[in-house]
Design a protein around this motif. Structure first.
Motif, PDB file in Angstrom:
ATOM      1  N   GLU A 139     -98.832 -30.644 -58.079  1.00 46.04           N
ATOM      2  CA  GLU A 139    -100.067 -30.858 -58.008  1.00 46.04           C
ATOM      3  C   GLU A 139    -100.912 -30.072 -57.555  1.00 46.04           C
ATOM      4  OE1 GLU A 139    -103.137 -34.512 -56.755  1.00 46.04           O
ATOM      5  OE2 GLU A 139    -101.031 -34.855 -57.088  1.00 46.04           O
ATOM      6  N   ASN A 154    -105.241 -29.444 -56.955  1.00 46.26           N
ATOM      7  CA  ASN A 154    -106.264 -30.270 -56.903  1.00 46.26           C
ATOM      8  C   ASN A 154    -107.409 -29.078 -56.604  1.00 46.26           C
ATOM      9  OD1 ASN A 154    -108.687 -31.697 -56.583  1.00 46.26           O
ATOM     10  ND2 ASN A 154    -107.675 -33.416 -55.354  1.00 46.26           N
ATOM     11  N   THR A 193    -110.743 -29.430 -56.751  1.00 44.14           N
ATOM     12  CA  THR A 193    -112.050 -29.880 -56.118  1.00 44.14           C
ATOM     13  C   THR A 193    -112.119 -29.702 -54.891  1.00 44.14           C
ATOM     14  OG1 THR A 193    -111.228 -32.183 -56.198  1.00 44.14           O
ATOM     15  CG2 THR A 193    -112.595 -31.534 -58.054  1.00 44.14           C
ATOM     16  N   ARG A 228     -98.972 -32.639 -48.829  1.00 47.75           N
ATOM     17  CA  ARG A 228    -100.367 -31.943 -49.244  1.00 47.75           C
ATOM     18  C   ARG A 228    -100.670 -30.767 -48.114  1.00 47.75           C
ATOM     19  NH1 ARG A 228    -104.053 -33.673 -52.762  1.00 47.75           N
ATOM     20  NH2 ARG A 228    -103.060 -35.653 -52.579  1.00 47.75           N
TER      21      ARG A 228
END
Length: 103
Positions: free
Chosen positions: A67, A69, A71, A85
């Motif tokens: 994944e 991200n 933002t 993460r």
């Protein structure tokens, strides 16, 4: 006459200035310039990170990106222990090319 010109060119002040300029030039071309190129390449790599590539983090953790991200500039890496993460800046290098070359 040539001897006089040679003696004038070899003044201690002029020679010191020439050595200083040469030292700075060598320092720039062998230390600063390659480091700037490396930083530019790493920044480009981090901006082009995409899902599915195998990577290594700066702490040495190997995994596959599952994944991305954009933002908050984080990625989720799947390792043998699970999903973790990380900040995008923590990605050190890509391993997908190395794995495909060895097979």
């Amino acid at each position: 006459m040539f001897q006089m010109i040679f003696l004038q060119a070899s003044e201690p002040g002029m020679m010191n200035m020439l050595m200083l300029v040469a030292f700075i030039a060598v320092f720039y071309f062998f230390m600063i310039r390659p480091q700037m190129a490396k930083q530019k390449k790493e920044k480009q790599f981090r901006s082009e990170i995409k899902k599915g590539i195998n990577v290594v983090t700066t702490s040495g953790i190997h995994g596959r990106i599952v994944e991305v991200n954009d933002t908050n500039n984080t990625v989720v890496i799947e390792t043998g222990a699970g999903k973790i993460r990380f900040e995008r800046a923590a990605i050190s290098m890509e391993l997908t090319k190395k794995y495909s070359e060895s097979k």
